[in-house]
Scaffold this active site. Structure first.
Site, mmCIF file in Angstrom:
data_model
loop_
_atom_site.group_PDB
_atom_site.id
_atom_site.type_symbol
_atom_site.label_atom_id
_atom_site.label_comp_id
_atom_site.label_asym_id
_atom_site.label_seq_id
_atom_site.Cartn_x
_atom_site.Cartn_y
_atom_site.Cartn_z
ATOM 1 N N SER A 235 0.836 -1.197 0.000
ATOM 2 C CA SER A 235 0.000 0.000 0.000
ATOM 3 C C SER A 235 0.878 1.257 0.000
ATOM 4 C CB SER A 235 -0.899 -0.028 1.230
ATOM 5 O OG SER A 235 -1.683 1.118 1.236
ATOM 6 N N GLY A 236 0.606 2.149 -0.926
ATOM 7 C CA GLY A 236 1.368 3.388 -1.002
ATOM 8 C C GLY A 236 2.616 3.274 -1.857
ATOM 9 N N THR A 240 -1.508 2.585 -8.100
ATOM 10 C CA THR A 240 -2.607 3.276 -8.780
ATOM 11 C C THR A 240 -2.062 4.369 -9.691
ATOM 12 O OG1 THR A 240 -3.994 2.787 -6.907
ATOM 13 C CG2 THR A 240 -4.767 4.500 -8.376
ATOM 14 N N ASN A 287 -1.334 5.476 3.218
ATOM 15 C CA ASN A 287 -1.453 6.124 1.912
ATOM 16 C C ASN A 287 -2.658 7.053 1.934
ATOM 17 O OD1 ASN A 287 -1.694 6.809 -0.752
ATOM 18 N ND2 ASN A 287 -1.884 4.708 -1.525
ATOM 19 N N SER A 290 -5.460 5.643 -0.649
ATOM 20 C CA SER A 290 -5.311 4.193 -0.726
ATOM 21 C C SER A 290 -6.527 3.565 -1.402
ATOM 22 C CB SER A 290 -5.149 3.647 0.686
ATOM 23 O OG SER A 290 -4.957 2.264 0.620
ATOM 24 N N GLY A 519 -2.332 -3.399 -2.204
ATOM 25 C CA GLY A 519 -1.043 -4.010 -1.893
ATOM 26 C C GLY A 519 -1.077 -4.714 -0.551
ATOM 27 N N GLU A 521 -0.708 -5.497 3.138
ATOM 28 C CA GLU A 521 -0.948 -4.533 4.218
ATOM 29 C C GLU A 521 -0.627 -5.133 5.584
ATOM 30 O OE1 GLU A 521 -4.517 -1.702 2.571
ATOM 31 O OE2 GLU A 521 -5.027 -3.257 4.015
HETATM 32 N N1 LIG Z 1 5.063 8.162 -10.062
HETATM 33 C C1 LIG Z 1 4.741 8.921 -9.055
HETATM 34 N N2 LIG Z 1 5.055 10.223 -9.076
HETATM 35 C C2 LIG Z 1 4.719 11.027 -8.059
HETATM 36 N N3 LIG Z 1 4.082 10.605 -6.953
HETATM 37 C C3 LIG Z 1 3.744 9.326 -6.863
HETATM 38 C C4 LIG Z 1 4.046 8.409 -7.909
HETATM 39 N N4 LIG Z 1 3.588 7.216 -7.554
HETATM 40 C C5 LIG Z 1 3.027 7.362 -6.327
HETATM 41 N N5 LIG Z 1 3.103 8.630 -5.929
HETATM 42 C C6 LIG Z 1 2.597 9.188 -4.662
HETATM 43 O O1 LIG Z 1 2.334 8.130 -3.799
HETATM 44 C C7 LIG Z 1 0.982 8.107 -3.395
HETATM 45 C C8 LIG Z 1 0.500 6.698 -3.274
HETATM 46 O O2 LIG Z 1 0.475 6.091 -4.522
HETATM 47 P P1 LIG Z 1 -0.681 5.099 -4.954
HETATM 48 O O3 LIG Z 1 -1.972 5.599 -4.507
HETATM 49 O O4 LIG Z 1 -0.485 4.826 -6.363
HETATM 50 O O5 LIG Z 1 -0.310 3.827 -4.095
HETATM 51 P P2 LIG Z 1 -0.917 2.393 -4.221
HETATM 52 O O6 LIG Z 1 0.212 1.487 -4.469
HETATM 53 O O7 LIG Z 1 -2.009 2.388 -5.189
HETATM 54 O O8 LIG Z 1 -1.452 2.117 -2.787
HETATM 55 P P3 LIG Z 1 -2.737 1.333 -2.296
HETATM 56 O O9 LIG Z 1 -2.400 -0.092 -2.339
HETATM 57 O O10 LIG Z 1 -2.935 1.824 -0.947
HETATM 58 O O11 LIG Z 1 -3.813 1.726 -3.198
HETATM 59 C C9 LIG Z 1 0.259 8.896 -4.458
HETATM 60 O O12 LIG Z 1 -0.883 9.489 -3.947
HETATM 61 C C10 LIG Z 1 1.297 9.914 -4.863
HETATM 62 O O13 LIG Z 1 1.271 10.999 -3.991
HETATM 63 MG MG LIG Z 2 -3.963 2.200 -5.091
#
Ligand SMILES: Nc1ncnc2c1ncn2[C@@H]1O[C@H](COP(=O)(O)OP(=O)(O)OP(=O)(O)O)[C@@H](O)[C@H]1O
Ligand SMILES: [Mg+2]
Length: 1142
Positions: A235-236, A240, A287, A290, A519, A521
């Protein structure tokens, strides 16, 4: 060996080379490096980009290798195909004509015998043996972990950290992209970057999400294979975000023709993210955004590679969040967005206060601040996205009514009046029933009572106690949200689903799947949801292992490729721990849920301890009493592949059973809000209906994940492995421990090892041969070798790829993608030529067929024409066979219409017939009449139909003065006088004579006699025995003028300009008939036949000109009532012939 490498740029090449105006820049493209005396076969062809090539020299200045980077190979068939370039290209390719020689370090390039200067840009380090395009320079670390000097965790981490610190968040492991969340905005997703990656091979550019996206897209397009991009990480870690960039990339590179329907599909696909994030994402402690649901999106493509639709599968929404959140966390974004961003009117209509703290379900998250999330702005974006996707106003209104219903439900309180449970705050119930379009009484009942069917089919209402009522309310709120979410996903799917797809018409429908699922957790308090989520991650890891590690190694073994087995941790054992029938945790949970009576979570934990006590990945306090990190009778721990997670069993059974009183379902089904009703189809069931026990939440989830894995397994997978650099969302901190842990559990090191030792591609010999046989002279079009393997070896050897391949029992293994890329390039270059060749042959066949048809047509036409000609002859013969005996000699016979070919023949035969016909007529005329006939014919043509009356119907006597019948009084005298004249003037024939009225010298009119002989014209005075008053030679007559009227005026023009102007008097023979025609006919016939000079005759309508004594006079004709006889009278311009009124 001292190897140098430099970038050279082709600066000056002739404008017209190779004969194509389209060329603005020329690019060198490497075909076959051959180390034969420093010569390298190069093909040059145009591209819109500047060409650059790498050349590697040895110390003697010999070229070891030449290769092209950064090149945008302009192979667009549309513009390229039509040019001559392919011909030249083909020739060069076939005959090795085009030889590029970098002569020495003076950087002079010889091309086809001409020399061009080369501009040496910069000196590079030698390339890595793997041939990876190291475009960023070594200061940024290795762009592919495969290039590590040694595959150790230490080196891996060093490289990962170096790259993270230098802002290089992506690194390859072959085709897998390892991504580290930068936690800051990076300018690497713009249009130019997209262009850089578009259509390129993986290793041509620095590692990037776009490179995998393009590889997946290309595989799908080139080989019509379904592909999927699996994005995993905790997660994070940035899953996404990555999925969004991938979708943006795919949207950007497709639909170059901007077709409206494709654009709208793309738009909906992109906009759906915004909506799904609002309703399915929430702030957690790990996150801020999330994903609280799993998402797998299929994008469908047509044969053109343009998106035609898609489908979203959603997995297990964490609905418990609706009613309860952990400290520091929020409910789903959608609640805060509507409260903070909704207009005053909207909130009023929903009976909502703006402050989230007002509502039990959002109050906890109300004070949680989000750095990156502006709820109000997001609300507007979501509203806009809903509209773009195609949600109706009614649907949008229903969505917000449901959200507000949930918020109101949360605020409902129950107390007891001693006997019954009662609701606190009737207003809230009213609002709820209004918002859900239900009867307030029914709503109240559903909240306080439950209907139970007794065994005898009786239905009774049973009141809740306070606890039951609160529980029912929360379950209702959760279910409302869950169904709303599922309905939104379904509604989006209905918009983007591929419609009217006909594979026969549209070609194969291919798919790229993008998986962004929650992801791994580990929270402080891990419950049923974390258990499911982590199980899901185990399954995906298993898929990764299956596809990348196990199957790969199994295949090498099967194919007999020498292979050093690489050890890796196989998490199948953990997957089994969770999902095995009868023994797995899910089974034990389900069993507990099925057992009648009160089975508590603790009893269930006991059961697990009993059954799983021996499992190496399962433990609990009871099994390990010394471990104080777990509570007795509450916690159990699973040693996941990604780490140990302690789950609290509290609420497991309840969440697994997921009960919801039927009364709520019926209430919602009976709502007059169509959208709401649609979400609750199961409310239709009657209370007495006996239904099968529904599957538990864990089993449903397990089934959906197994289905998902099956779906992924049949696609060609591409992986993005996301790593979270630290727990504090810092762009600067690289937490070694955390990262190393993720690298370890993601199996990245094993991935590198397998990749390093392995082969990037494999293909059965027959397929390889089929695809690349045109690149080798021994295999095109068919080989004569005993096996396909030998033929494949011939191709490999011809290209000099012997060191880069291994031969399996049934397949060829290719180590580096570059080799395949080179083959692909050659193939791509040859295909148009082959197509041209096939087209040529086929066009030839078509032309021959056409030619045969045309010949047949001409033969038929020739025969038909022949028939038509003959038919015409026969018809003419038939019609004219009897004309000799016809009275008119066939003049009345109609000629048949001749065919076009006989037009001339027709004219000639008509002419011949006419002549023959005339001959027949003339033949019968007696010689004595011939002179008259000739004169009449001459008059006819001279007057050419302009004079109405010209006396043709009567006999022409000519010499009227000698005719006793015409001039009884004068004829005797005249005959005598003319005898004398004949003797004197030696004329042989009188052409015309008659009395005339004419002008004398003094312009007085007198009666005179006119005699025209074949020698002279005489004016005679009748009263003086026809004394000759004037005689002119006939030779001096140059023309005749008459009028078109019935007057008898004639002007004989003379060369001496002393014209004869006479009015012919008619005698007794034909007193009222015309004599002008006779005079004109006699004269013109004489002139034509005897003198052989035509006499011009002018027929004037009103006036004509004469000359008298050299002076021009205009002669007009007038009718005068008082005039008794025709006579000339002087007029202003000459003379007027006055005619008596008839
Ligand atoms: N390529 C990137 N460039 C800039 N910031 C990023 C990037 N990838 C992730 N982030 C930052 O990290 C945060 C978390 O990313 P994201 O929501 O994609 O995580 P996740 O893997 O989908 O987590 P979860 O499993 O909780 O959904 C985003 O809100 C953003 O602020
Ligand atoms: Mg996500």
């Amino acid at each position: 060996m001292d190897v140098k490498e430099m970038v050279i740029e082709v600066n000056e090449l002739p404008d017209d080379y190779p004969n194509n105006k389209m060329i603005d820049k020329l690019t060198m493209h490497f075909l076959r490096p051959r180390n034969n005396g420093g010569e390298v076969l190069i093909v040059i062809y145009p591209t819109s980009n500047k060409g650059q090539a790498y050349v590697v020299f040895d110390s003697e200045g010999m070229i070891l290798c030449i290769d092209v980077l950064f090149l945008y190979v302009y192979l667009s068939l549309t513009s390229y195909f039509m040019t001559n370039i392919y011909y030249s290209f083909f020739f060069f390719f076939l005959f090795n004509i085009l030889v590029l020689r970098v002569l020495d370090h003076n950087h002079v390039l010889e091309l086809d015998g001409q020399f061009y200067p080369l501009d040496v840009k910069k000196i590079h380090q030698p390339k890595t043996p793997a041939g990876m395009a190291e475009l960023e320079g070594l200061e940024f670390g290795k762009s592919d972990f495969v290039l590590l000097d040694e595959v150790t965790m230490e080196q891996f981490m060093d490289n990962l950290k170096l790259r993270f610190e230098k802002g290089r968040i992506y690194t390859f492991i072959g085709e897998v992209v390892v991504s580290v969340n930068p936690y800051k905005h990076l300018d690497i997703y713009g249009k130019e970057v997209i262009e850089d990656y578009r259509g390129r091979e993986l290793y041509e550019n620095p590692p990037h999400l776009f490179a995998v996206a393009d590889a997946a897209y290309k595989a799908m397009k080139r080989r019509a294979k379904d592909t999927c991009i699996v994005i995993s990480g905790e997660s994070g870690a940035g899953k996404t975000e990555a999925s969004k960039y991938i979708m943006q990339y795919i949207a950007a590179i497709t639909n170059p023709n901007q077709r409206a329907e494709v654009e709208s599909v793309k738009n909906v696909l992109l906009k759906s993210n915004c909506v799904l994030e609002a309703f399915g994402n929430a702030k957690t402690n790990r996150n801020d955004n999330s994903s609280r649901f799993g998402k797998y999106m299929d994008i469908n493509f047509n044969f053109n590679g343009d998106p035609t639709g898609g489908h979203i599968n959603n997995y297990l929404l964490e609905k418990s969040r609706v009613v309860q959140q952990q400290d520091g966390e929020r409910n789903f974004h959608s609640f805060y967005q509507v409260l903070r961003g909704g207009s005053d009117e909207l909130l009023k209509s929903l009976y909502l206060q703006r402050d989230p703290a007002e509502y039990a379900y959002t109050s906890q998250g109300a004070s949680v601040t989000l750095a990156s999330n502006n709820d109000s702005l997001c609300h507007k974006a979501v509203m806009a996205a809903l509209k773009v996707i195609g949600f109706t106003t009614e649907e949008i209104s229903s969505i917000y009514k449901i959200l507000s219903t949930i918020l109101h439900l949360g605020n409902l309180q129950f107390t007891s009046d001693g006997e019954h449970v009662v609701l606190v705050g009737e207003d809230t119930v009213k609002h709820i029933s209004e918002l859900t379009s239900t009867e307030p009484e029914n709503t109240r009942k559903a909240l306080l009572y439950r209907t139970v069917a007794t065994g005898g089919g009786e239905v009774i209402e049973k009141g809740h106690n306070e606890q039951e009522a609160s529980y029912g309310r929360d379950a209702f709120a959760k279910a409302l949200y869950e169904r709303l979410f599922a309905w939104i996903v379904g509604r989006i799917n209905s918009v983007i689903e591929v419609k009217d797809y006909n594979p026969a018409l549209h070609g194969k429908n291919t798919v790229i799947g993008v998986l962004d699922i929650y992801g791994f957790e580990i929270f402080d308090n891990n419950s049923f949801e974390q258990f499911c989520i982590n199980y899901c991650n185990e399954k995906l890891q298993q898929l990764f292992i299956e596809l990348i590690l196990r199957q790969e190694q199994d295949e090498y073994q099967r194919e007999g490729i020498t292979w050093q087995h690489i050890e890796y941790f196989n998490n199948q054992i953990i997957v089994d721990l969770v999902e095995q029938p009868h023994k797995g945790i899910i089974s034990i949970l389900d069993e507990a849920c099925l057992t009648a009576g009160k089975v508590t979570d603790t009893v269930c934990l006991d059961s697990m301890n009993k059954k799983l006590g021996q499992h190496p990945h399962y433990t609990s306090r009871k099994l390990c009493p010394g471990d104080k990190t777990m509570e007795f009778n509450r916690d159990f721990r699973i040693r996941h592949y990604a780490g140990d997670v302690t789950y609290s069993v509290e609420g497991f059974l309840d969440k697994n059973k997921d009960p919801l009183f039927q009364d709520f379902k019926r209430l919602m089904y009976n709502s007059s809000d169509h959208v709401l009703k649609e979400m609750w189809p199961d409310g239709k069931m009657s209370i007495t209906e006996v239904t099968k026990r529904p599957l538990t939440a864990a089993t449903l989830f397990k089934n959906s994940i197994i289905a998902l894995v099956d779906k992924l397994a049949c696609k060609e997978p591409y992986y993005v492995r996301c790593i979270k650099p630290n727990e504090v969302k810092s762009p600067l901190l690289f937490d070694d421990g955390r990262c190393q842990h993720q690298v370890a559990y993601l199996g990245l090191l094993e991935n590198v090892r397998v990749r390093r030792a392995g082969f990037a591609y494999r293909q059965p010999y027959a397929r390889f041969l089929q695809r690349y046989k045109m690149t080798c002279e021994y295999t095109w079009p068919n080989h004569l070798m005993s096996t396909d393997q030998e033929a494949v070896e011939a191709i490999v050897n011809q290209h000099g790829f012997e060191d880069d391949v291994a031969y399996g029992h049934t397949k060829l293994f290719v180590r580096t993608p570059r080799t395949l890329f080179t083959l692909e390039q050659e193939r791509a270059a040859l295909i148009p030529i082959l197509v041209l060749f096939l087209q040529k042959v086929w066009r030839g066949a078509l032309a021959r067929m056409r030619c045969r048809k045309i010949r047949a047509i001409y033969t038929i036409m020739a025969h038909y024409k022949c028939y038509k000609v003959k038919a015409h002859f026969w018809e003419v013969e038939r019609r004219f066979a009897n004309v000799r005996n016809m009275a008119d000699y066939g003049k009345s016979v109609e000629w048949p219409t001749p065919p076009a070919a006989l037009m001339q023949f027709h004219r000639i035969t008509q002419h011949l017939h006419r002549r023959w016909w005339a001959r027949q007529l003339i033949k019968n005329i007696p010689p004595s009449d011939m002179a008259e006939v000739r004169a009449k014919v001459a008059a006819l043509s001279a007057l050419s139909g302009e004079r109405v009356d010209w006396g043709y119907s009567r006999a022409w006597e000519r010499d009227y003065l000698a005719n006793a019948k015409d001039s009884p009084l004068m004829s005797t005298t005249f005959v005598r006088i003319t005898k004398e004249l004949k003797n004197k003037d030696q004329y042989s024939q009188v052409l015309f004579s008659c009395s005339v009225r004419m002008l004398n010298w003094f312009n007085n009119t007198k009666d005179r006699a006119l005699l025209i002989t074949d020698k002279h014209i005489y004016r005679l005075e009748p009263k003086k025995h026809f004394k000759v008053q004037k005689r002119i030679s006939l030779d001096t007559v140059v023309g005749v003028s008459v009028t078109s009227g019935s007057d008898q005026m004639v002007a004989l023009h003379t060369a001496s300009q002393d014209d004869f102007l006479v009015h012919l008097q008619r005698g007794q023979l034909n007193p009222n008939q015309d004599r002008v025609g006779e005079l004109v006919g006699s004269l013109t016939d004489h002139f034509t036949r005897v003198k052989n000079t035509p006499l011009p005759v002018k027929v004037c309508s009103t006036a004509f000109q004469v000359h008298m004594s050299g002076k021009p006079k205009s002669i007009t004709v007038e009718t005068k009532p008082s005039q008794t006889a025709a006579d000339f009278k002087k007029s202003r311009t000459g003379f007027t012939l006055l005619l008596p009124h008839q």
